[in-house]
Design a protein around this motif. Structure first.
Motif, mmCIF file in Angstrom:
data_model
loop_
_atom_site.group_PDB
_atom_site.id
_atom_site.type_symbol
_atom_site.label_atom_id
_atom_site.label_comp_id
_atom_site.label_asym_id
_atom_site.label_seq_id
_atom_site.Cartn_x
_atom_site.Cartn_y
_atom_site.Cartn_z
ATOM 1 N N SER A 361 -23.017 16.343 -25.916
ATOM 2 C CA SER A 361 -22.460 15.324 -26.804
ATOM 3 C C SER A 361 -21.473 14.463 -26.038
ATOM 4 C CB SER A 361 -21.772 15.965 -28.012
ATOM 5 O OG SER A 361 -20.581 16.638 -27.626
ATOM 6 N N LYS A 365 -20.332 13.101 -30.610
ATOM 7 C CA LYS A 365 -21.620 12.672 -31.152
ATOM 8 C C LYS A 365 -22.741 13.303 -30.332
ATOM 9 C CE LYS A 365 -24.359 8.596 -32.398
ATOM 10 N NZ LYS A 365 -24.403 7.113 -32.439
ATOM 11 N N VAL A 367 -25.982 13.942 -28.274
ATOM 12 C CA VAL A 367 -26.837 12.978 -27.563
ATOM 13 C C VAL A 367 -28.207 12.875 -28.211
ATOM 14 C CG1 VAL A 367 -25.618 13.306 -25.375
ATOM 15 C CG2 VAL A 367 -27.613 14.742 -25.910
ATOM 16 N N TYR A 369 -28.789 12.096 -31.066
ATOM 17 C CA TYR A 369 -28.752 10.935 -31.969
ATOM 18 C C TYR A 369 -28.290 9.663 -31.252
ATOM 19 C CZ TYR A 369 -28.898 14.793 -35.278
ATOM 20 O OH TYR A 369 -29.240 15.939 -35.948
ATOM 21 N N MET A 370 -28.286 9.691 -29.939
ATOM 22 C CA MET A 370 -27.775 8.542 -29.198
ATOM 23 C C MET A 370 -28.869 7.815 -28.430
ATOM 24 S SD MET A 370 -24.203 10.141 -27.777
ATOM 25 C CE MET A 370 -23.605 8.585 -27.164
ATOM 26 N N GLU A 374 -27.829 3.977 -25.370
ATOM 27 C CA GLU A 374 -26.437 4.067 -25.803
ATOM 28 C C GLU A 374 -25.587 4.772 -24.759
ATOM 29 O OE1 GLU A 374 -23.736 5.606 -29.611
ATOM 30 O OE2 GLU A 374 -25.939 5.597 -29.731
#
Length: 408
Positions: A361, A365, A367, A369-370, A374
């Protein structure tokens, strides 16, 4: 794992094209007498990726690459799934070494993009995936499509809405607001010649491949008669050839002019060895997507013109990665971010990151969902910025602060 894939394609561009793939003219045309066709694309890590079908199977993800003279299938599993009836074996030498690799030359394939189809287009298929483009992109990548797509069409690339619009040349008219640059097609690749200014105040006319497959802004190649003046520079892994990483330096040029437009303080790669000693056409380097994406771009191969219209991002500063690590998407679903290399003395090296560490992360957040895009932006986002990383290291999770450090 490569940070850019610009040079992994060098040996492909140099193919001595033979056999079925060039027995006839190879090109794409619009279906049903259409005047134009619009095709969506994905922009991932400065790669333009489109979907197409081959022999009524797919869709497959292909990188659109003006630096490639023939269609390349990089995923060897397609050999059997496409039931390719004729395979002529070709030996291809890698950059910087003597080892040769096998590729198969196919007879013409039935290639379909919605609203258009191929005419006598064959491909070369590697029997091993040497480049790891799927890991670099984080999605399956099956190959590269170049000259054949552009040769008989006028192609507009709109980076704002991620669309390609392909026109029949006889009905296309130059739109207003575009700057026109002369462009030559040599060895199935597009070239422009444009002035580049250097740190010693010299200005040189540089012949550059307009390379949609190159992720960097600019690359300039040294030769016995041509050395480039640079000031501050960092050593870097510029990409991946068949025989391993391509080494070199990254520095900046003072200015690059494209018609009436001027870009300042442009990052440029300088490979240690000339990328391409066997080209019949001399060149100084290539112009990559990190510059091209600052414009709406139109390629008109038939009339030898490159058209540019600036976007709002035209004068954004050119920034290099500030983390000092290279990373790629691992796992069956490309949902793990794995460190491939750490630059000695970089921000990542200073906090003890190592090859094969997994980034879990960033700033709490995950990774998952990145995505790689990003992450790339975060790791270029500002000198001195601190990022909280969760890292899986030596079978345990660790929380560490990575302080970004501008290196160039």
């Amino acid at each position: 794992m490569l940070r850019r894939f610009t040079y992994c394609l060098v040996i492909l561009i140099l193919l001595s094209i033979c056999g079925c793939t060039t027995a006839r003219a190879q090109y794409f045309r619009l279906a049903d007498n259409r005047k134009k066709v619009t095709t969506p694309f994905k922009m991932i890590r400065n790669m333009v990726i489109i979907k197409l079908k081959i022999n009524n199977k797919g869709p497959y993800n292909f990188i659109l690459d003006t630096g490639v003279g023939v269609m390349i299938i990089t995923d060897p599993t397609l050999i059997d799934s496409l039931s390719i009836p004729h395979k002529k074996i070709t030996k291809i030498s890698g950059l910087g070494g003597n080892e040769a690799y096998e590729a198969y030359a196919t007879c013409p394939l039935n290639i379909e993009i919605p609203g258009m189809h191929s005419v006598d287009v064959g491909a070369y298929v590697f029997n091993t995936d040497h480049f790891g483009l799927s890991n670099y992109a984080g999605i399956p990548i099956h190959g590269l499509l170049g000259y054949d797509f552009f040769s008989k069409l006028v192609v507009k690339i709109n980076f704002t809405d991620s669309s390609l619009t392909s026109y029949r040349p006889e009905v296309w008219k130059k739109p207003r607001g575009f700057e026109s640059l002369p462009m030559s097609i040599e060895d199935r690749k597009p070239y422009i010649t444009t002035p580049v200014s250097f740190c010693d105040e010299s200005v040189r006319q540089c012949k550059l491949v307009v390379d949609l497959g190159a992720g960097h802004p600019l690359s300039l190649e040294n030769s016995h008669t041509n050395q480039w003046p640079t000031r501050q520079a960092i050593t870097a892994n510029l990409g991946m050839g068949l025989t391993g990483p391509v080494k070199g330096k990254i520095s900046r040029v003072t200015r690059l002019s494209l018609g009436k437009y001027t870009l300042n303080n442009v990052l440029s790669s300088f490979p240690d060895n000339r990328v391409d000693n066997s080209l019949t056409q001399s060149r100084d380097g290539n112009l990559g997507v990190d510059i091209l994406k600052r414009f709406t771009v139109i390629f008109d191969y038939n009339n030898g013109k490159l058209y540019l219209k600036p976007r709002t991002s035209l004068h954004e500063p050119f920034e290099h990665d500030m983390s000092g690590m290279e990373y790629y998407a691992g796992g069956d679903d490309y949902d793990h971010i794995v460190v491939g290399r750490v630059e000695p003395g970089s921000a990542s090296d200073e906090i003890g990151l190592e090859k094969d560490d997994e980034i879990v992360s960033v700033n709490l957040k995950p990774v998952l969902y990145m995505g790689l895009e990003e992450l790339d932006r975060l790791f270029r986002s500002g000198n001195g910025r601190g990022l909280l990383l969760t890292v899986y290291h030596e079978k345990r999770y660790t929380h560490i602060i990575l302080t970004l450090k501008r290196r160039i």
